[in-house]
Scaffold this motif. Structure first.
Motif, PDB file in Angstrom:
ATOM      1  N   GLN A 255      33.479  37.385  11.682  1.00 49.41           N
ATOM      2  CA  GLN A 255      33.509  36.133  12.447  1.00 49.41           C
ATOM      3  C   GLN A 255      32.102  35.562  12.628  1.00 49.41           C
ATOM      4  O   GLN A 255      31.888  34.350  12.485  1.00 49.41           O
TER       5      GLN A 255
ATOM      6  N   PHE B 239      31.020  34.040   9.360  1.00 51.89           N
ATOM      7  CA  PHE B 239      31.816  32.845   9.057  1.00 51.89           C
ATOM      8  C   PHE B 239      31.387  31.666   9.931  1.00 51.89           C
ATOM      9  O   PHE B 239      31.145  30.559   9.424  1.00 51.89           O
ATOM     10  N   TYR B 240      31.283  31.897  11.238  1.00 51.52           N
ATOM     11  CA  TYR B 240      30.920  30.814  12.157  1.00 51.52           C
ATOM     12  C   TYR B 240      29.503  30.304  11.897  1.00 51.52           C
ATOM     13  O   TYR B 240      29.252  29.094  11.924  1.00 51.52           O
TER      14      TYR B 240
ATOM     15  N   GLY C  48      38.528  31.362  11.625  1.00 53.08           N
ATOM     16  CA  GLY C  48      37.655  32.453  12.040  1.00 53.08           C
ATOM     17  C   GLY C  48      38.348  33.475  12.915  1.00 53.08           C
ATOM     18  O   GLY C  48      38.019  34.667  12.884  1.00 53.08           O
TER      19      GLY C  48
END
Length: 344
Positions: free
Chosen positions: A193, A196-197, A185
């Motif tokens: 980010q 993604f997280y 990430g």
């Protein structure tokens, strides 16, 4: 004992029907022999790619199925394959586009039929979330096998002994996956980010939920009634696992064609071979005969998880993914054969 070809009877029939459907679909869209042959070729390539990506899926399915009651084994091999083919190869891509474009399912289906390029664009825009979710879930599946203090057989002993010793630390697998998620990430832009997280954490939560539910529903008969034991939890676990395996293939298929129906045919053929391989592995007890084959499958899953994370940063061709997984499994098979010869 049944011959190997006997197990693949239905897979061969579905292959013939699917390839005929690919040819007809190409003729319907293009109206020429060239377009029909092009669709036939793409359908064949998709089926081969799905099969190459599915060896590890079949091995893990067989490992879980041998602990299930015969009734639930049959349910997985019938209902489960229908969910795999129609749910993941058709409904899942439609659902992703419906959410991304904020349209209804029927409108998403019309989009797939009339505007395949726009449909493919929306699918590709969702790739980051899908890769993070699938990567986190599959990595938890693989690490849960290796980071287990009760594991007795090691293939690559130097690595697996250390991983097994970590099994005494509560929650260590979740910590390892989170560290890897943070590492990948950190290579993304700030807006990416967050996506993604969020998706990766959701993958961990789903694994935790399915794993917990599996243990509750499949508890020993003396703990719970026999009606609830012996299969539902494992069935749900296998369905989510199959979905995670399918993410990579469904997204990668759009690199070859934007036609949802051709993708469904090609990947559906591959799903039938997974079913056939699973039945053969269970019936012939291949996992007990080749002691390192299961290890190869979980190493392959671990590699696939890493590749799914890596795809958030760089493009990794599907051929590389398939060849890597198949190579690991072949190496584990060779090691098993050598071990059997030494033991004999």
């Amino acid at each position: 004992m049944s011959t190997a070809l006997h197990y693949f009877k239905w897979a061969f029939l579905v292959t013939l029907a699917g390839l005929a459907g690919s040819f007809w679909l190409g003729w319907s869209y293009g109206g020429t022999l060239g377009s029909a042959l092009s669709f036939l070729l793409i359908g064949t390539v998709l089926a081969v790619l799905e099969i190459s990506l599915s060896f590890d899926n079949a091995i893990v399915n067989a490992n879980k199925l041998k602990t299930m009651t015969p009734v639930w084994q049959q349910r997985f091999l019938t209902w489960g394959i229908l969910i795999a083919v129609f749910g993941m190869r058709i409904v899942f891509p439609l659902a992703v586009v419906a959410v991304a474009a904020q349209v209804g399912p029927l409108q998403a289906l019309r989009l797939a039929a009339t505007e395949p390029q726009e449909y493919a664009r929306l699918m590709n825009e969702s790739h980051l979330s899908i890769a993070a979710f699938g990567g986190a879930f599959l990595m938890m599946v693989a690490l849960s096998f290796f980071v287990d203090e009760g594991k007795e057989v090691d293939w690559i002993a130097r690595i697996e002994r250390r991983m097994r010793s970590m099994g005494t630390i509560k929650g260590v697998t979740y910590g390892l996956v989170l560290l890897i998620v943070l590492a990948f990430g950190s290579q993304l832009s700030v807006p990416d980010q967050a996506t993604f997280y969020t998706a990766a954490i959701l993958g961990l939560v789903v694994f935790m939920g399915v794993d917990t539910l599996s243990h509750i529903l499949d508890a020993e008969p003396e703990v719970q009634s026999a009606a609830r034991a012996g299969g539902l939890g494992a069935f749900l676990y296998l369905e989510v696992l199959d979905a995670s395996f399918s993410f990579d293939g469904v997204i990668g298929a759009f690199a070859l064609t934007q036609n949802l129906f051709l993708i469904a045919i090609g990947l559906g053929i591959g799903a039938m071979y997974v079913r056939s391989m699973t039945i053969m592995l269970v019936d012939r007890r291949t996992l007990s005969e080749f002691r390192f084959l299961e290890h190869g499958a979980f190493y392959s899953i671990l590699a696939l998880a890493v590749i799914m994370f890596a795809q958030s940063v760089v493009h990794v061709p599907e051929v590389v993914t398939g060849l890597l997984g198949a190579t690991i499994i072949v190496l584990s098979l060779v090691s098993s054969i050598r071990f059997n010869r030494r033991a004999a």
